[in-house]
Design a protein around this motif. Sequence first.
Motif, mmCIF file in Angstrom:
data_model
loop_
_atom_site.group_PDB
_atom_site.id
_atom_site.type_symbol
_atom_site.label_atom_id
_atom_site.label_comp_id
_atom_site.label_asym_id
_atom_site.label_seq_id
_atom_site.Cartn_x
_atom_site.Cartn_y
_atom_site.Cartn_z
ATOM 1 N N UNK A 89 -50.950 30.878 -13.348
ATOM 2 C CA UNK A 89 -52.167 31.480 -12.786
ATOM 3 C C UNK A 89 -53.062 30.397 -12.201
ATOM 4 N N UNK A 90 -53.209 29.284 -12.919
ATOM 5 C CA UNK A 90 -54.052 28.185 -12.436
ATOM 6 C C UNK A 90 -53.429 27.577 -11.175
ATOM 7 N N UNK A 91 -52.084 27.432 -11.142
ATOM 8 C CA UNK A 91 -51.424 26.886 -9.950
ATOM 9 C C UNK A 91 -51.609 27.808 -8.746
ATOM 10 N N UNK A 92 -51.479 29.115 -8.957
ATOM 11 C CA UNK A 92 -51.685 30.072 -7.856
ATOM 12 C C UNK A 92 -53.129 29.996 -7.357
ATOM 13 N N UNK A 93 -54.062 29.886 -8.282
ATOM 14 C CA UNK A 93 -55.470 29.779 -7.898
ATOM 15 C C UNK A 93 -55.702 28.491 -7.119
ATOM 16 N N UNK A 94 -55.074 27.387 -7.574
ATOM 17 C CA UNK A 94 -55.206 26.109 -6.880
ATOM 18 C C UNK A 94 -54.593 26.192 -5.477
#
Length: 192
Positions: free
Chosen positions: A4-9
């Motif tokens: 989720x954090x990678x997609x947001x990044x």
Amino acid sequence: GVDIVRRALTALVRQIAERSRLPDELDRYISLIEKGKAMLQDPTIVDLPAFEVTGLSCVCKDATPIPALWDRFLPHCAQIVAPSQPPACFGVCERIDGESFRYFAGTGTQPGAPVPAGMERLFVPAQHYARFTHHGPLAGFGETLSEIWGGLESRWQLTPTHGPDLELYDERYTGPDRADSAIDIYIPVEPK
């Protein structure tokens, strides 16, 4: 959690990249407007009734003689009785053959008004037109016309018809070198 954090990044990096191009795109657009070369908007399709124009004409093989024709015509505008309301000047281009055309510089005139000595009257028939607008200095006008004719059938799926092309110089025309100037261009087209 990490995905989720990678997609947001990734989404944030994409937004930053898109926004970082925006100032360059706006700067390019401003430059095009100043040169009179802004991308054309899609045309408005209009039907114009027949009207009359009084002025001067010349036969041309290219646009070279047109500025001198306007220079000869404009000082004599006051001689024209009963101009159209609201007053407007027209450039009217009639094709003669594949190599030459007649260009008419004049002002809209009420039917039956007298024709001043040395001038001519031109009847423009009712016509179905695609109306485009050239923004900016006249120096970019030729490129605007090239863009119109280059995209008339392919970009806008319009079929030109035999009839005069028109340029309308109304209160939005502020001068030949002005970035805030606008000229409407009417190309006769078949109804869709």
